[in-house]
Design a protein around this motif. Structure first.
Motif, PDB file in Angstrom:
ATOM      1  N   TRP A   1      -2.032   7.505   8.807  1.00 21.91           N
ATOM      2  CA  TRP A   1      -2.134   6.259   8.050  1.00 21.91           C
ATOM      3  C   TRP A   1      -3.316   5.427   8.520  1.00 21.91           C
ATOM      4  CZ3 TRP A   1      -0.793   5.685   3.505  1.00 21.91           C
ATOM      5  CH2 TRP A   1       0.417   6.149   2.999  1.00 21.91           C
ATOM      6  N   GLU A   2      -3.584   5.438   9.814  1.00 19.00           N
ATOM      7  CA  GLU A   2      -4.734   4.700  10.320  1.00 19.00           C
ATOM      8  C   GLU A   2      -6.024   5.258   9.733  1.00 19.00           C
ATOM      9  OE1 GLU A   2      -6.796   3.508  14.620  1.00 19.00           O
ATOM     10  OE2 GLU A   2      -4.868   4.564  14.543  1.00 19.00           O
ATOM     11  N   GLN A   3      -6.031   6.556   9.512  1.00 19.65           N
ATOM     12  CA  GLN A   3      -7.202   7.215   8.937  1.00 19.65           C
ATOM     13  C   GLN A   3      -7.389   6.853   7.471  1.00 19.65           C
ATOM     14  OE1 GLN A   3      -6.954  11.468   9.146  1.00 19.65           O
ATOM     15  NE2 GLN A   3      -8.970  11.805   8.225  1.00 19.65           N
ATOM     16  N   LEU A   4      -6.281   6.656   6.761  1.00 18.36           N
ATOM     17  CA  LEU A   4      -6.348   6.499   5.308  1.00 18.36           C
ATOM     18  C   LEU A   4      -6.268   5.061   4.809  1.00 18.36           C
ATOM     19  CD1 LEU A   4      -4.008   9.427   4.166  1.00 18.36           C
ATOM     20  CD2 LEU A   4      -6.495   9.435   4.429  1.00 18.36           C
ATOM     21  N   GLN A   5      -5.904   4.110   5.665  1.00 19.88           N
ATOM     22  CA  GLN A   5      -5.600   2.775   5.163  1.00 19.88           C
ATOM     23  C   GLN A   5      -6.824   2.030   4.636  1.00 19.88           C
ATOM     24  OE1 GLN A   5      -3.888   0.623   8.404  1.00 19.88           O
ATOM     25  NE2 GLN A   5      -5.727   0.673   9.671  1.00 19.88           N
ATOM     26  N   SER A   6      -8.039   2.534   4.933  1.00 20.12           N
ATOM     27  CA  SER A   6      -9.229   1.889   4.403  1.00 20.12           C
ATOM     28  C   SER A   6      -9.478   2.230   2.940  1.00 20.12           C
ATOM     29  CB  SER A   6     -10.455   2.265   5.239  1.00 20.12           C
ATOM     30  OG  SER A   6     -10.667   3.660   5.205  1.00 20.12           O
ATOM     31  N   CYS A   7      -8.728   3.196   2.369  1.00 19.43           N
ATOM     32  CA  CYS A   7      -8.870   3.543   0.953  1.00 19.43           C
ATOM     33  C   CYS A   7      -8.244   2.451   0.093  1.00 19.43           C
ATOM     34  CB  CYS A   7      -8.192   4.869   0.643  1.00 19.43           C
ATOM     35  SG  CYS A   7      -8.874   6.295   1.511  1.00 19.43           S
ATOM     36  N   ASP A   8      -8.950   2.046  -0.959  1.00 22.98           N
ATOM     37  CA  ASP A   8      -8.368   1.079  -1.902  1.00 22.98           C
ATOM     38  C   ASP A   8      -7.116   1.650  -2.545  1.00 22.98           C
ATOM     39  OD1 ASP A   8     -10.699  -0.205  -1.286  1.00 22.98           O
ATOM     40  OD2 ASP A   8     -11.513  -0.217  -3.314  1.00 22.98           O
ATOM     41  N   LEU A   9      -7.197   2.917  -2.935  1.00 27.26           N
ATOM     42  CA  LEU A   9      -6.098   3.554  -3.664  1.00 27.26           C
ATOM     43  C   LEU A   9      -5.974   5.011  -3.241  1.00 27.26           C
ATOM     44  CD1 LEU A   9      -3.974   3.529  -6.005  1.00 27.26           C
ATOM     45  CD2 LEU A   9      -5.835   4.226  -7.525  1.00 27.26           C
ATOM     46  N   ILE A  10      -4.765   5.401  -2.876  1.00 31.98           N
ATOM     47  CA  ILE A  10      -4.451   6.802  -2.598  1.00 31.98           C
ATOM     48  C   ILE A  10      -3.502   7.274  -3.701  1.00 31.98           C
ATOM     49  CG2 ILE A  10      -3.452   8.445  -0.969  1.00 31.98           C
ATOM     50  CD1 ILE A  10      -3.951   6.316   1.235  1.00 31.98           C
ATOM     51  N   VAL A  11      -3.883   8.319  -4.415  1.00 29.18           N
ATOM     52  CA  VAL A  11      -3.053   8.848  -5.494  1.00 29.18           C
ATOM     53  C   VAL A  11      -2.506  10.197  -5.073  1.00 29.18           C
ATOM     54  CG1 VAL A  11      -2.915   9.512  -7.910  1.00 29.18           C
ATOM     55  CG2 VAL A  11      -4.430   7.644  -7.223  1.00 29.18           C
ATOM     56  N   ARG A  12      -1.205  10.266  -4.894  1.00 28.26           N
ATOM     57  CA  ARG A  12      -0.541  11.536  -4.622  1.00 28.26           C
ATOM     58  C   ARG A  12      -0.195  12.179  -5.965  1.00 28.26           C
ATOM     59  NH1 ARG A  12       4.495  10.048  -1.306  1.00 28.26           N
ATOM     60  NH2 ARG A  12       4.186   7.931  -2.031  1.00 28.26           N
ATOM     61  N   ILE A  13      -0.614  13.399  -6.150  1.00 23.59           N
ATOM     62  CA  ILE A  13      -0.424  14.089  -7.422  1.00 23.59           C
ATOM     63  C   ILE A  13       0.473  15.298  -7.193  1.00 23.59           C
ATOM     64  CG2 ILE A  13      -1.563  15.249  -9.349  1.00 23.59           C
ATOM     65  CD1 ILE A  13      -4.114  13.721  -8.542  1.00 23.59           C
ATOM     66  N   SER A  14       1.566  15.363  -7.924  1.00 26.36           N
ATOM     67  CA  SER A  14       2.469  16.508  -7.814  1.00 26.36           C
ATOM     68  C   SER A  14       2.994  16.851  -9.200  1.00 26.36           C
ATOM     69  CB  SER A  14       3.637  16.197  -6.870  1.00 26.36           C
ATOM     70  OG  SER A  14       4.426  15.140  -7.380  1.00 26.36           O
ATOM     71  N   THR A  15       3.530  18.053  -9.328  1.00 31.60           N
ATOM     72  CA  THR A  15       4.162  18.463 -10.576  1.00 31.60           C
ATOM     73  C   THR A  15       5.651  18.642 -10.341  1.00 31.60           C
ATOM     74  OG1 THR A  15       3.689  20.785 -10.075  1.00 31.60           O
ATOM     75  CG2 THR A  15       2.108  19.608 -11.469  1.00 31.60           C
ATOM     76  N   GLU A  16       6.430  18.235 -11.328  1.00 29.75           N
ATOM     77  CA  GLU A  16       7.886  18.365 -11.275  1.00 29.75           C
ATOM     78  C   GLU A  16       8.379  18.726 -12.662  1.00 29.75           C
ATOM     79  OE1 GLU A  16      11.855  15.670 -10.299  1.00 29.75           O
ATOM     80  OE2 GLU A  16       9.862  14.884  -9.891  1.00 29.75           O
ATOM     81  N   ASP A  17       8.833  19.962 -12.813  1.00 23.33           N
ATOM     82  CA  ASP A  17       9.219  20.472 -14.127  1.00 23.33           C
ATOM     83  C   ASP A  17       8.035  20.338 -15.076  1.00 23.33           C
ATOM     84  OD1 ASP A  17      11.775  21.019 -13.158  1.00 23.33           O
ATOM     85  OD2 ASP A  17      12.469  18.986 -13.595  1.00 23.33           O
ATOM     86  N   ASP A  18       8.179  19.571 -16.153  1.00 24.19           N
ATOM     87  CA  ASP A  18       7.100  19.425 -17.130  1.00 24.19           C
ATOM     88  C   ASP A  18       6.369  18.094 -16.980  1.00 24.19           C
ATOM     89  OD1 ASP A  18       7.652  21.883 -18.259  1.00 24.19           O
ATOM     90  OD2 ASP A  18       9.118  21.042 -19.660  1.00 24.19           O
ATOM     91  N   PHE A  19       6.355  17.544 -15.775  1.00 25.77           N
ATOM     92  CA  PHE A  19       5.753  16.232 -15.574  1.00 25.77           C
ATOM     93  C   PHE A  19       4.769  16.254 -14.412  1.00 25.77           C
ATOM     94  CE2 PHE A  19       9.628  15.237 -17.830  1.00 25.77           C
ATOM     95  CZ  PHE A  19       9.253  14.199 -18.677  1.00 25.77           C
ATOM     96  N   PHE A  20       3.743  15.391 -14.545  1.00 25.11           N
ATOM     97  CA  PHE A  20       2.911  15.012 -13.427  1.00 25.11           C
ATOM     98  C   PHE A  20       3.536  13.769 -12.801  1.00 25.11           C
ATOM     99  CE2 PHE A  20      -0.944  16.820 -15.723  1.00 25.11           C
ATOM    100  CZ  PHE A  20      -1.098  17.878 -14.844  1.00 25.11           C
ATOM    101  N   ASN A  21       3.636  13.742 -11.489  1.00 21.77           N
ATOM    102  CA  ASN A  21       3.991  12.518 -10.778  1.00 21.77           C
ATOM    103  C   ASN A  21       2.728  11.956 -10.142  1.00 21.77           C
ATOM    104  OD1 ASN A  21       6.751  12.507 -11.328  1.00 21.77           O
ATOM    105  ND2 ASN A  21       7.226  13.824  -9.583  1.00 21.77           N
ATOM    106  N   LEU A  22       2.342  10.757 -10.548  1.00 23.09           N
ATOM    107  CA  LEU A  22       1.202  10.073  -9.948  1.00 23.09           C
ATOM    108  C   LEU A  22       1.761   8.921  -9.121  1.00 23.09           C
ATOM    109  CD1 LEU A  22      -1.274   9.851 -12.971  1.00 23.09           C
ATOM    110  CD2 LEU A  22      -0.864  11.745 -11.401  1.00 23.09           C
ATOM    111  N   HIS A  23       1.704   9.081  -7.824  1.00 22.57           N
ATOM    112  CA  HIS A  23       2.241   8.072  -6.921  1.00 22.57           C
ATOM    113  C   HIS A  23       1.066   7.334  -6.300  1.00 22.57           C
ATOM    114  CE1 HIS A  23       5.741   6.858  -4.187  1.00 22.57           C
ATOM    115  NE2 HIS A  23       4.715   6.110  -3.851  1.00 22.57           N
ATOM    116  N   GLY A  24       0.851   6.090  -6.715  1.00 24.55           N
ATOM    117  CA  GLY A  24      -0.280   5.307  -6.232  1.00 24.55           C
ATOM    118  C   GLY A  24       0.100   4.423  -5.062  1.00 24.55           C
ATOM    119  N   ASP A  25      -0.607   4.569  -3.966  1.00 18.92           N
ATOM    120  CA  ASP A  25      -0.451   3.709  -2.795  1.00 18.92           C
ATOM    121  C   ASP A  25      -1.729   2.876  -2.694  1.00 18.92           C
ATOM    122  OD1 ASP A  25       1.010   3.531   0.193  1.00 18.92           O
ATOM    123  OD2 ASP A  25      -1.173   3.289   0.247  1.00 18.92           O
TER     124      ASP A  25
END
Length: 299
Positions: A173-197
């Motif tokens: 987290w210390e490495q990544l916290q300088s990013c304005d936006l972190i988007v975690r991208i995953s697939t679940e069944d027939d959906f994309f999950n876009l989790h924005g931090d």
């Protein structure tokens, strides 16, 4: 056409590319709270897309790049991508690679995923050189920093990944916290999950949710109107278009009926009878005097 680059060409492209970023809700400041917010957006995978995880990855990254091009009107964009998080080596730093994509306003939407695929290959091949290239990579003319990415994409549920961003420890987290936006991208069944931090000092939920919606519309356009050019891509929803084109331009106001000019002057003279209306050399004429003279002339 796929762009094949050698090492120096890639370094030049990395230096040329603009750091992709969202429109900020709040100005950047040297004072930071280091608080993060979260937004989850689910979008359905188009029926025309095969189930390959690599194809889905290229499509959604292509949607992100297309939206960032529309935001900035710049067509050479740089963002960060994670090369994977190994839970067994959780104390190690995450390797973040610069994804550099050069498009143009004439680029066909259908070609964007292939261009992303080529850029991902280049990132894997040359990305380790980014630390050596830092002296050539600047963000909007400011000083070079260790973390050059404003937006970072992390791919989850990958066959070659030993973990996900959900397993991050304090070091990560210390490495990544300088990013304005972190988007975690995953697939679940027939959906994309876009989790924005996102960094709450810079962004708010409305801005991030709007970005997710724009990415969804870009993906839909890439898969359904692929022969169109990037310049023709519309990422606005109907309510957004209504607000921008109609509501924000609805500036009509009700005004009271306007009297004739001489009536307005008489009203002014009545409330400012002794105030100066005209000044000529050493002679001063008040509103009252000028109104009286005008009445004599009229009658």
């Amino acid at each position: 056409m796929e762009e094949k680059l050698n090492q120096q060409d890639w370094l030049d492209l990395c230096s040329e590319c603009r750091n992709g970023e969202l429109p900020l809700a709040f100005p950047r400041s040297s004072v930071q709270s280091f608080t993060r917010g979260e937004v989850l957006h689910r979008l359905q995978i188009p029926d025309t897309i095969p189930g390959s995880s690599s194809v889905c990855k290229e499509l959604i990254v292509g949607g992100v790049i297309a939206v960032l091009c529309k935001y900035s009107s710049q067509y050479a964009i740089r963002i960060g991508v994670s090369s994977g998080i190994d839970a067994e080596d959780s104390q190690d730093e995450i390797q973040l690679l610069p994804l550099c994509v050069r498009l143009s306003d004439k680029t066909k939407l259908e070609s964007i995923p292939k261009r992303v695929s080529a850029a991902l290959t280049q990132a894997q091949q040359f990305g380790g050189l980014v630390s050596e290239a830092q002296s050539d990579i600047e963000s909007d003319g400011s000083a070079v920093v260790d973390q050059p990415f404003r937006i970072l994409l992390v791919m989850e549920n990958r066959d070659d990944a030993g973990g996900s961003i959900a397993d991050l420890n304090d070091t990560h987290w210390e490495q990544l916290q300088s990013c304005d936006l972190i988007v975690r991208i995953s697939t679940e069944d027939d959906f994309f999950n876009l989790h924005g931090d996102y960094d709450t000092d810079l962004l708010d939920p409305r801005t991030v949710e709007a970005f997710m919606g724009h990415v969804e519309r870009a993906i839909a356009a890439i898969t359904s109107t692929g022969d169109a050019a990037l310049a023709e891509l519309s990422i606005l929803s109907k309510p957004e278009r209504q607000r921008i084109l109609n509501e924000w331009n609805d500036t009509a106001m009700e005004f009271p009926p306007v009297d004739c000019l001489h009536s307005l002057f008489e009203a002014k003279a009545a409330t400012h009878h002794d105030s100066t209306a005209l000044l000529w050399q050493d002679e001063i004429i008040t509103y009252g005097e000028l109104n009286a003279a005008a009445n004599r002339l009229a009658h």
